[in-house]
Every structure is written in C-alpha cells, then in structure tokens.
Design an enzyme around this catalytic site. Structure first.
Site, PDB file in Angstrom:
ATOM      1  N   LYS A   2       0.777  -0.923   0.008  1.00  0.00           N
ATOM      2  CA  LYS A   2       0.215   0.206   0.024  1.00  0.00           C
ATOM      3  C   LYS A   2       0.872   1.202   0.068  1.00  0.00           C
ATOM      4  O   LYS A   2       1.797   1.111   0.534  1.00  0.00           O
ATOM      5  CB  LYS A   2      -0.950  -0.072   1.423  1.00  0.00           C
ATOM      6  N   ASP A  57      -1.289  -5.506  -5.624  1.00  0.00           N
ATOM      7  CA  ASP A  57      -2.773  -5.434  -5.598  1.00  0.00           C
ATOM      8  C   ASP A  57      -3.300  -5.552  -6.995  1.00  0.00           C
ATOM      9  O   ASP A  57      -2.797  -5.743  -7.892  1.00  0.00           O
ATOM     10  CB  ASP A  57      -3.106  -4.119  -4.870  1.00  0.00           C
ATOM     11  N   GLU A  58      -4.743  -5.521  -6.913  1.00  0.00           N
ATOM     12  CA  GLU A  58      -5.361  -6.095  -8.017  1.00  0.00           C
ATOM     13  C   GLU A  58      -5.381  -5.306  -9.330  1.00  0.00           C
ATOM     14  O   GLU A  58      -5.532  -5.517 -10.271  1.00  0.00           O
ATOM     15  CB  GLU A  58      -7.117  -6.310  -7.652  1.00  0.00           C
ATOM     16  N   HIS A 114      -7.408 -13.264  -7.221  1.00  0.00           N
ATOM     17  CA  HIS A 114      -8.230 -12.315  -6.845  1.00  0.00           C
ATOM     18  C   HIS A 114      -9.572 -12.165  -7.274  1.00  0.00           C
ATOM     19  O   HIS A 114      -9.571 -12.323  -8.603  1.00  0.00           O
ATOM     20  CB  HIS A 114      -7.365 -10.839  -6.887  1.00  0.00           C
ATOM     21  N   LYS A 135     -13.830  -5.018   6.103  1.00  0.00           N
ATOM     22  CA  LYS A 135     -14.811  -4.062   5.162  1.00  0.00           C
ATOM     23  C   LYS A 135     -15.522  -4.653   4.532  1.00  0.00           C
ATOM     24  O   LYS A 135     -16.538  -4.078   3.581  1.00  0.00           O
ATOM     25  CB  LYS A 135     -13.745  -3.093   4.800  1.00  0.00           C
TER      26      LYS A 135
END
Length: 411
Positions: A151, A179-180, A269, A309
């Site tokens: 991140k 990440d995707e 993913h 989340k």
C-alpha cells in the site's frame, strides 16, 4: 411437433447430471413452476416458441426441474452432462448462468450453488499445488499464513514497492502480493518491479531464515499474461496472481495449463465479484465462483472475511470455504484467503472462523501501524502467536510493544 416438459418433480437425478440450485422470484402473476420451467428450457434445449427442428431424440437433453420449495423460492434443476463440453468452463457457465438472467418471466434470479458430476469436474486439472502443496512450498505448517498487499495500491515506484515488501518480510510477513489493479504502469514497470522485489525477497530470506513469497499480478491480455508469468518463473518466482473474473475463465484455463510446466502457484483475486454476488436475490453466489475457480485450478482464492470491510457474513464465508476445502472427487483443496480491512486485533476471531488453513492478508492493517510497515508486520505475528498459544491479546501486548500500539489504534 415434439413437446418437451421441463418440469418433472418425480425425476431423480443421475450421477452424471449437473445440478444447479436457484433462487427464483417470478414476475407478478407468474407461477414459480412456469418460471422454473422457463429457466430450465432456456438453459438447455428450449426456446421461446415451438420449432420444427425439434426431434424426439433431443428430448433426453432437456434440463429437468425436479425440486421446488415455493415458500423459499428455491428450485433445483438437473442438466444432462451431454449438454456440456468437458474442459470448457466458459461454455458451461454460459449455459447455466447465461441468458436466464435476462428473462421477462423472472423478477430476480440467483444461482446459489452448482454440483458438478465427476465426469465434468475431472475434465479440469484442479489446483496444481492446493493447500498441501502451498504448505510444502512455504515450509509453514500448523498456523495460518500471513500476508500483506503493498500500500498504497497505486503510486509507488519500483524501488519503493520493493522496499515496502522487504520491510513486511523482515517484520514477519510470509507473503507479499501486488494489488489487483497494479500492472505495468508508467510509474511502476512490471519487469523492473518484479526483478527488484524478488531480489529483496532473497535478502529477507537470508536475514530471517524464513521462507518468503512474492506474488506479482500478471493480469493482462492472454499472451502478455503468459509472457509475464514466464518472466516471473525465470527470475525465480514461484507464484503469480490474476484477477480471475476480469481476466475471464478461458484465459484462466490457459494460465492454469501453462503453470503445469512453469510450476507456478496461482493466487486468485476476485476483483469485480460483488457486481454479480452482492445482491442476495439476483446474480451468482460467491460459492459458485469458488467452486468454478477450484475446479479450473487456482491454488488460493479470496473468499471474504466476515470481519473487516467486506459485506459477507460468517455464513457466507464458511460456505465459500466449504466450496474450496470439501472433498470433490480427489481434486486438491484450494486455500481460502481472507483480505479486506483486517488488522492484528481481528486475528483471534479470524482463526475461529477459518481455522488454520487460510491466508490472512493485511493491507492498511500492516502499513498503517503507527511505526510503519515492519512494526505492523511484527504486530501481526505477535497477535498470531498469542492466539495460537491461547493468550489474550491484551496480556500478550503488555510485553510486546508493536502489538500494544496496534491494539491502541485498532481496538
């Protein structure tokens, strides 16, 4: 003229039938028996009107509605295996989850589950590694694997990306993945990123004495995807990641075939899944996508968290895990991945839900630690150690600064 009746509540499915379970909410004034028959017709041999090309011998290929729960609007339909091309998942999904969603007779339609007969399931390779193979590859047994996603998901250059990965590894993280939506960007080129990150992976292994994994995202047009997968292998990588839904099932099958020779594990993913899974009355349940992904051959798949989340509840997540880990004609089990809004304080509850055969992935819950990524990784391992030793986190935190700071921030 040959007439076909798609409703047969006395029918008992054979071992070679593919079984689908649907939630069907008919439009006002339409009986559920009619709507269910229309779904069976449209997804097998029927059409909207009688046709002269229908022959009596074709009747045996008709799907059959064999069970209806009117109160719950649950319908089960059996499909003869002859309707499907073995080893062709796009064709299978186009049949059972294609035009039926656009029919006027149904207000809402949701594919809740699919049961593949052995003749179809075994026409696909399944995972190359599976849970047992991942354990062997990582040399980690008796606990969940812990991972992180670099991140911010976009914006870091190649050197910054590699450094964040290194800090996570030396702090105690097992797996770092892209990440995707990180691919080959102008500010972060794929080949340079992979080269630099794998170099720091090797350094982290030497310094920690632990096995470390880097999972680059190779999602792209099919030929480019394969080129990137080969590049990862040539540099000593052991894993690749793809966004299975946006990539497409045909391309996923191509990658799985290629990884047989490349000896690469596939991390899947599920970016975009909620467009078809979130509405509980319409679309396709994640359980179905999980089964399909496992049969095609992914080694790891995101399944929700029940905390954090993402929208799925505990029942949803356990159902997804069951699709990946239950017995299925000897096909290897796929490792569930929990990811999305997780932090060290969530680990005790996560292990209660998932058990130990799971990868727990932390993004902001690692890098958002008050003292940075390495401290966040240490807090994650400390929380995991405490949980496995049945020690309350607050008690363990009294002697472990990183966990204490994480609990203060996230509760």
């Amino acid at each position: 003229m040959v007439r076909v009746n798609f409703l047969d509540l006395n029918y008992r499915p054979s071992e070679s039938d593919l079984i689908c379970e649907f939630y069907i909410e008919p439009e006002r004034g339409i009986e559920i028996t009619r709507a269910a028959s229309a779904v069976a017709s449209e997804s097998s041999i029927g059409t909207w009107t009688e046709v002269k090309t229908m022959r009596s011998g074709i009747r045996k290929l008709a799907a059959r509605v064999f069970e209806i729960d009117e109160a719950r609007k649950i319908v089960k339909i059996a499909y003869p295996c002859e309707l499907f091309e073995q080893g062709n998942m796009p064709q299978i999904l186009s049949s059972i989850a294609g035009n039926v969603f656009g029919m006027k007779l149904v207000k809402n339609l949701r594919l809740l589950d699919v049961s593949f007969p052995k003749i179809i399931a075994k026409s696909f390779p399944g995972p190359k590694f599976g849970i047992e193979g991942i354990r062997k590859l990582t040399k980690i047994n008796g606990r969940p694997l812990v991972g992180t996603i670099v991140k911010p998901k976009l914006g870091l250059n190649e050197d910054e990306h590699a450094r964040v990965a290194y800090d996570a590894w030396v702090g105690g993280i097992d797996i770092v993945k892209d990440d995707e939506n990180l691919a080959n960007m102008r500010f972060n080129r794929f080949e340079r990123r992979v080269r630099k990150t794998l170099k720091l992976r090797d350094r982290a292994e030497r310094e920690t004495g632990e096995r470390k994994i880097y999972i680059p995202n190779v999602t792209a047009e099919t030929s480019e995807m394969l080129k990137r997968a080969r590049f990862v292998r040539d540099l000593g990588g052991e894993y690749v990641m793809v966004d299975v839904l946006t990539l497409g099932l045909g391309a996923l099958q191509t990658l799985r075939s290629e990884t047989e020779e490349l000896n690469l594990a596939i991390h899947a993913h599920r970016a975009g899944h909620a467009a078809v899974t979130k509405n509980r009355k319409h679309g396709i349940a994640m359980r179905v996508l999980a089964k399909i992904s496992r049969v095609v051959g992914v080694d790891q798949l995101h399944v929700g968290t029940a905390v954090g989340k993402m929208f799925e509840n505990k029942k949803d997540v356990l159902s997804n895990c069951d699709a990946l880990r239950s017995e299925l004609y000897g096909i290897k089990r796929t490792m569930p991945v929990a990811s999305g809004g997780l932090h060290p304080a969530a680990i005790p509850e996560l292990i209660k839900i998932f058990g130990i055969d799971v990868i727990l992935q932390f993004g902001g819950g690692c890098h958002g630690h008050p003292r940075g990524t390495a401290a966040g990784a240490r807090a994650i391992r400390q929380s995991l150690d405490a949980t496995l030793q049945n020690v309350p986190l607050e008690e363990y935190a009294s002697k472990h600064r990183e966990l204490r700071e994480a609990l203060k921030k996230w509760g």
